[in-house]
Motif scaffolding. Structure first.
Motif, PDB file in Angstrom:
ATOM      1  N   GLU A  23       0.824  -1.198   0.000  1.00  0.00           N
ATOM      2  CA  GLU A  23       0.000   0.000   0.000  1.00  0.00           C
ATOM      3  C   GLU A  23       0.865   1.257   0.000  1.00  0.00           C
ATOM      4  N   THR A  24       1.926   1.218   0.821  1.00  0.00           N
ATOM      5  CA  THR A  24       2.829   2.374   0.878  1.00  0.00           C
ATOM      6  C   THR A  24       3.502   2.611  -0.481  1.00  0.00           C
ATOM      7  N   SER A  25       3.937   1.485  -1.098  1.00  0.00           N
ATOM      8  CA  SER A  25       4.606   1.605  -2.412  1.00  0.00           C
ATOM      9  C   SER A  25       3.629   2.095  -3.474  1.00  0.00           C
ATOM     10  N   PHE A  26       2.367   1.625  -3.420  1.00  0.00           N
ATOM     11  CA  PHE A  26       1.363   2.015  -4.424  1.00  0.00           C
ATOM     12  C   PHE A  26       1.075   3.516  -4.353  1.00  0.00           C
ATOM     13  N   TYR A  27       0.954   4.035  -3.129  1.00  0.00           N
ATOM     14  CA  TYR A  27       0.610   5.450  -2.981  1.00  0.00           C
ATOM     15  C   TYR A  27       1.780   6.388  -3.305  1.00  0.00           C
ATOM     16  N   LYS A  28       2.958   5.794  -3.478  1.00  0.00           N
ATOM     17  CA  LYS A  28       4.082   6.608  -3.926  1.00  0.00           C
ATOM     18  C   LYS A  28       4.038   6.869  -5.436  1.00  0.00           C
ATOM     19  N   ILE A  29       3.218   6.078  -6.139  1.00  0.00           N
ATOM     20  CA  ILE A  29       3.102   6.243  -7.595  1.00  0.00           C
ATOM     21  C   ILE A  29       2.242   7.476  -7.879  1.00  0.00           C
ATOM     22  N   PRO A  30       2.688   8.368  -8.779  1.00  0.00           N
ATOM     23  CA  PRO A  30       1.863   9.554  -9.121  1.00  0.00           C
ATOM     24  C   PRO A  30       0.516   9.138  -9.694  1.00  0.00           C
ATOM     25  N   GLY A  31      -0.540   9.727  -9.159  1.00  0.00           N
ATOM     26  CA  GLY A  31      -1.877   9.420  -9.647  1.00  0.00           C
ATOM     27  C   GLY A  31      -2.537   8.248  -8.962  1.00  0.00           C
ATOM     28  N   SER A  32      -1.830   7.614  -8.036  1.00  0.00           N
ATOM     29  CA  SER A  32      -2.373   6.424  -7.377  1.00  0.00           C
ATOM     30  C   SER A  32      -3.582   6.761  -6.500  1.00  0.00           C
ATOM     31  N   HIS A  33      -3.609   7.922  -5.903  1.00  0.00           N
ATOM     32  CA  HIS A  33      -4.740   8.296  -5.056  1.00  0.00           C
ATOM     33  C   HIS A  33      -6.016   8.423  -5.888  1.00  0.00           C
ATOM     34  N   VAL A  34      -5.883   8.886  -7.132  1.00  0.00           N
ATOM     35  CA  VAL A  34      -7.056   9.008  -7.992  1.00  0.00           C
ATOM     36  C   VAL A  34      -7.612   7.629  -8.327  1.00  0.00           C
ATOM     37  N   ILE A  35      -6.707   6.689  -8.627  1.00  0.00           N
ATOM     38  CA  ILE A  35      -7.143   5.321  -8.944  1.00  0.00           C
ATOM     39  C   ILE A  35      -7.810   4.685  -7.738  1.00  0.00           C
ATOM     40  N   ALA A  36      -7.206   4.844  -6.583  1.00  0.00           N
ATOM     41  CA  ALA A  36      -7.769   4.251  -5.361  1.00  0.00           C
ATOM     42  C   ALA A  36      -9.147   4.840  -5.068  1.00  0.00           C
ATOM     43  N   ARG A  37      -9.288   6.136  -5.229  1.00  0.00           N
ATOM     44  CA  ARG A  37     -10.565   6.772  -4.979  1.00  0.00           C
ATOM     45  C   ARG A  37     -11.629   6.259  -5.959  1.00  0.00           C
TER      46      ARG A  37
END
Length: 539
Positions: A23-37
């Protein structure tokens, strides 16, 4: 129970740690918060949609990763032939023809082409033994068969041999080629000139040497086939203006500038390309107006004088002499040594910069063998004759006027050519299409909307309507009738399915100074009688 929980605790701890790390590694990717949302919202509103999207994603990945060259190696879907069946199939197979068979009309047309026995000239002898008056060959100033030129050519042939055996840029250039280039430049009044071995390939090579993808060319809709090939090869942005209509040209130039400003496009090289005397109909361009427009809108002018060089002006220098416009006002002046000087090849005259660029980038110059030395000397000698004998052009222009005085009065034909043009085109004048067929489109003069043609299309807004096959047949019958009466003329030949726009059939007369006024009047009367006999009876 506690023993089992204690045993699985390390597993849960590892999974929890792995999930947290992932999860920590995923949220370091740019734009990951948009995908998760997006996933979180989609699952809350429609969990089934999330499952479907996951399935589609897996399917897409599988499709991309699987081999695309799989084949059925089992052979169960193949038909097996024995050796005899294979041989029979091979014997029965026949390839598709490269081209369709000639139609009876095309075969008859080829069979009707006259063949000259011996040298060409104003009165050549055919293989049938008949001597005819020649108004078919481009021999405006009568240089074909000139004894002085023949003697010079034979002398050079003995000294230099026949072929150049190499392109000009490598080892094919000879001193006589350089001399002809100097003679052309001096004759026209330009800084320099460059020779090409073939007249047809000159203008396509000139266009493609300077205009590339992204550059802008504004061209006349009536340009000849060679220019059309050059436009295609250049891959430039093409805009078209109505045939020999300089008001239309100015409107197109303005529209190009408006489009550039509206789209904030960068400045590129821009060219106006047209002909001096148009090959398809004999009209003459208004050179002073062309120069005015090219200077006003900052374009370069490419002028094809393949027909006008050697046929108009006091000494045959072409449109620049006819309109008293300095040749330096034309950026690239292209001409034909074959047509204007009865020799071979073509040329482009302009500044030293323009010429030297072509020596490196002109495809026809770089990759074609240089013209034979004797043709170069024949061209130089032809220029000397034109320079020292201006009466030749005077005779030519008198012959043009004599022929026009007779043919202008013939009701069966129309003549679109300019009165000063030594090439005279004859169109069949037949009843209006609206009279021939109730479903035929109205004539342009009646249906013209007054709106501008689309500059993106080579086809004008109101193209003329005519029966191509009928007019072609009638005109060919006129050609055959004239030949039977001792006058050799020809239809203007075009590549009908390769031209960008269909060209109306015509008979093309090439007037020459080598015939007397009496011979020209005799030939014109024969043509008049043939047109009246064949076309007039349909009126």
């Amino acid at each position: 129970m506690s023993t089992t929980t204690a045993a699985l605790e390390p597993v849960f701890t590892f999974l929890s740690y792995s999930y947290a790390t992932l999860e920590t590694s995923f949220y370091k990717i740019p734009g990951s918060h948009v995908i998760a949302r997006y996933v979180r919202s989609s699952h809350q509103n429609d969990p089934g949609r999330t499952v479907l999207e996951i399935m589609l994603f897996i399917f897409a990945v599988r499709t991309l990763l699987q081999s695309r060259t799989r084949a059925d190696h089992s052979g169960k879907h193949f038909i097996k032939f024995d050796e005899k069946e294979i041989n029979d199939l091979v014997e029965e197979w026949s390839p598709e023809p490269l081209a369709a068979d000639l139609t009876p009309h095309e075969q008859a047309e080829l069979a009707a082409v006259p063949v000259i026995s011996g040298p060409t000239g104003p009165k050549p002898k055919l293989i049938t033994g008949k001597t005819v008056l020649n108004l078919a060959s481009y021999n405006f100033t009568g240089l074909a068969g000139n004894e002085t030129i023949n003697e010079k050519a034979v002398e050079v042939l003995r000294k230099y041999g026949l072929g150049s055996c190499g392109p000009p840029g490598f080892y094919g250039t000879q001193d006589v080629h350089i001399q002809l280039e100097k003679d052309i430049a001096d004759f026209l009044g330009t800084e320099s000139a460059i020779l090409y071995a073939q007249a047809f390939s000159t203008i396509p090579s000139v266009i493609s040497a300077f205009s590339k993808r992204g550059d802008i060319i504004v061209a006349d809709r009536g340009v000849n086939f060679a220019i059309q090939k050059g436009l295609q090869i250049s891959r430039s942005t093409i805009r078209w203006y109505d045939h020999n209509d300089l008001h239309s040209l100015e409107q197109v130039l303005e529209s190009v500038e408006r489009e550039r400003r509206k789209k904030n496009l960068p400045l590129t090289r821009r060219f106006i390309i047209t002909e001096g005397i148009f090959d398809h109909d004999g009209l003459i361009s208004d050179l002073p107006k062309l120069v005015e427009l090219k200077n006003k809108y900052k374009y370069r002018l490419v002028l094809d004088e393949s027909i006008s060089f050697g046929s108009v002006g006091r000494t045959g220098r072409g449109l620049t002499e006819l309109f008293n416009v300095p040749a330096t006002q034309v950026d690239m002046l292209v001409g034909s040594v074959a047509t204007g000087l009865a020799s071979g090849g073509g040329f482009c005259a302009g500044t030293c910069h323009v010429v030297n660029h072509q020596r490196i980038n002109g495809t026809s110059f770089v990759f074609s063998a240089a013209m034979p030395a004797m043709l170069a000397v024949a061209g130089s000698e032809g220029i000397n004759i034109l320079r020292n004998t201006p009466s030749i052009l005077t005779t030519l222009h008198e012959n043009v006027r004599a022929i026009r005085a007779i043919l202008d009065k013939v009701d069966a034909i129309t003549i679109p050519s300019h009165p000063a043009s030594a090439t005279i085109h004859l169109h069949a004048r037949i009843p209006s299409p609206t009279h021939l067929s109730p479903n035929a489109p109205p004539s342009p003069s009646l249906s013209s909307s007054g709106k501008l043609s689309n500059p993106l299309s080579v086809i004008p807004r109101d193209p003329p309507y005519y029966d191509y096959d009928l007019e072609e047949k009638l005109l060919q019958d006129v050609v055959d009738e004239c030949l039977a009466q001792g006058v050799m003329v020809t239809r203007s030949k075009t590549l009908r399915k390769q031209e960008l726009a269909e060209v109306r059939p015509s008979i093309r007369l090439a007037v020459t100074a080598a015939l007397s006024r009496k011979d020209c009047e005799k030939a014109a009367n024969v043509i008049k009688a043939a047109c009246t006999k064949i076309i007039g009876k349909r009126r």
